[in-house]
Design a protein around this motif. Structure first.
Motif, PDB file in Angstrom:
ATOM      1  N   SER A   1      -5.237   2.113   0.762  1.00 49.87           N
ATOM      2  CA  SER A   1      -5.613   0.971   1.604  1.00 49.87           C
ATOM      3  C   SER A   1      -5.334  -0.340   0.868  1.00 49.87           C
ATOM      4  CB  SER A   1      -7.107   1.055   1.938  1.00 49.87           C
ATOM      5  OG  SER A   1      -7.871   0.830   0.748  1.00 49.87           O
ATOM      6  N   GLU A   2      -5.530  -1.452   1.576  1.00 47.10           N
ATOM      7  CA  GLU A   2      -5.384  -2.776   0.948  1.00 47.10           C
ATOM      8  C   GLU A   2      -6.389  -2.943  -0.191  1.00 47.10           C
ATOM      9  OE1 GLU A   2      -3.172  -5.125   1.232  1.00 47.10           O
ATOM     10  OE2 GLU A   2      -2.042  -4.217   2.872  1.00 47.10           O
ATOM     11  N   ASP A   3      -7.603  -2.438  -0.009  1.00 50.32           N
ATOM     12  CA  ASP A   3      -8.601  -2.491  -1.088  1.00 50.32           C
ATOM     13  C   ASP A   3      -8.126  -1.695  -2.297  1.00 50.32           C
ATOM     14  OD1 ASP A   3     -10.415  -4.162   0.092  1.00 50.32           O
ATOM     15  OD2 ASP A   3     -11.764  -2.573   0.770  1.00 50.32           O
ATOM     16  N   ASP A   4      -7.551  -0.520  -2.038  1.00 51.42           N
ATOM     17  CA  ASP A   4      -7.034   0.302  -3.138  1.00 51.42           C
ATOM     18  C   ASP A   4      -5.948  -0.449  -3.904  1.00 51.42           C
ATOM     19  OD1 ASP A   4      -8.648   2.502  -2.428  1.00 51.42           O
ATOM     20  OD2 ASP A   4      -7.148   3.226  -1.008  1.00 51.42           O
TER      21      ASP A   4
ATOM     22  N   THR B   1       0.816   4.230  -2.680  1.00 50.58           N
ATOM     23  CA  THR B   1       0.672   5.618  -2.210  1.00 50.58           C
ATOM     24  C   THR B   1       1.762   6.497  -2.820  1.00 50.58           C
ATOM     25  OG1 THR B   1      -0.325   4.908  -0.122  1.00 50.58           O
ATOM     26  CG2 THR B   1       0.680   7.100  -0.163  1.00 50.58           C
TER      27      THR B   1
ATOM     28  N   THR C   1       0.838  -1.209   0.000  1.00 54.17           N
ATOM     29  CA  THR C   1       0.000   0.000   0.000  1.00 54.17           C
ATOM     30  C   THR C   1       0.871   1.257   0.000  1.00 54.17           C
ATOM     31  OG1 THR C   1      -0.169  -0.100   2.416  1.00 54.17           O
ATOM     32  CG2 THR C   1      -1.947  -1.117   1.152  1.00 54.17           C
TER      33      THR C   1
ATOM     34  N   GLN D   1      -8.925   5.735  -4.503  1.00 56.35           N
ATOM     35  CA  GLN D   1     -10.006   5.294  -5.379  1.00 56.35           C
ATOM     36  C   GLN D   1     -10.247   6.335  -6.473  1.00 56.35           C
ATOM     37  OE1 GLN D   1     -11.632   2.453  -5.591  1.00 56.35           O
ATOM     38  NE2 GLN D   1     -13.001   3.138  -7.210  1.00 56.35           N
TER      39      GLN D   1
END
Length: 198
Positions: free
Chosen positions: A63-66, A47, A43, A133
């Motif tokens: 984030s991990e989802d990102d 970033t 992450t 996102q």
């Protein structure tokens, strides 16, 4: 081990960098093995990557989802380039590392846009998401803009199975096959010649 290339059209520089944020090159050049790798392993790496390109605010962290969404979007875009470059049926012959990058249609990345109608400006799609996102949504919009401008069709995946670098095809007919004819092109032609001599 990069070959000197003509600068890319400025509007697709971030998109080109995103497509090549995974480097599958594994060839040997002048006795040196090129070792590619994943440029978005964490992450924090995502970033930093987004911040360096002005796509993410300084106080926002992916984030991990990102990270999962970024890799999935990249895989889908690379898969699109791989599919348009390969003759039908040739996908079965690609190396396992490339095959693992492709994701199924049921694993699409959630992207949201809205129509902006600011006074004095033409209507335009803009990202709805915030943070990383929203950055991924901006990358997706770059794809749409590249398709509309005709530059997406000039993005090709090198046909050398030990390369798979995405390059911008500047040839007049738009039929480039290798990211560098003097490197991947010569290597593939030499390999094909040796196979014919067996």
């Amino acid at each position: 081990m990069d070959v000197v290339r003509t600068p890319l059209p400025s509007e697709i520089v971030p998109l080109h960098a995103f497509l090549n944020s995974i480097d599958l090159r594994s060839f040997t050049h002048h006795g040196i093995v090129h070792r590619g790798g994943e440029h978005l392993p964490t992450t924090q790496a995502l970033t930093d990557w987004l911040r360096e390109r002005g796509l993410l605010e300084a106080d926002v962290v992916a984030s991990e989802d990102d990270l999962r969404h970024a890799r999935r979007l990249r895989a889908q875009l690379r898969g699109s380039l791989e599919r348009q470059a390969q003759p039908q049926g040739a996908l079965e012959e690609r190396p396992a590392s490339a095959r693992e990058l492709l994701v199924g249609p049921d694993e699409s990345v959630p992207l949201n846009f809205r129509l902006s109608t600011s006074p004095g400006r033409p209507p335009a799609l803009v990202p709805v998401g915030a943070g990383a996102q929203g950055a991924l949504e901006r990358i997706a919009l770059l794809v749409c803009e590249a398709v509309a401008a005709g530059t997406w069709g000039r993005l090709k995946m090198c046909e050398a199975t030990d390369c798979r670098w995405v390059f911008y095809d500047r040839s007049k007919p738009g039929r480039g096959r290798w990211c560098a004819a003097e490197l991947c092109g010569n290597r593939m032609k030499t390999r094909a010649y040796r196979q014919r001599q067996r």
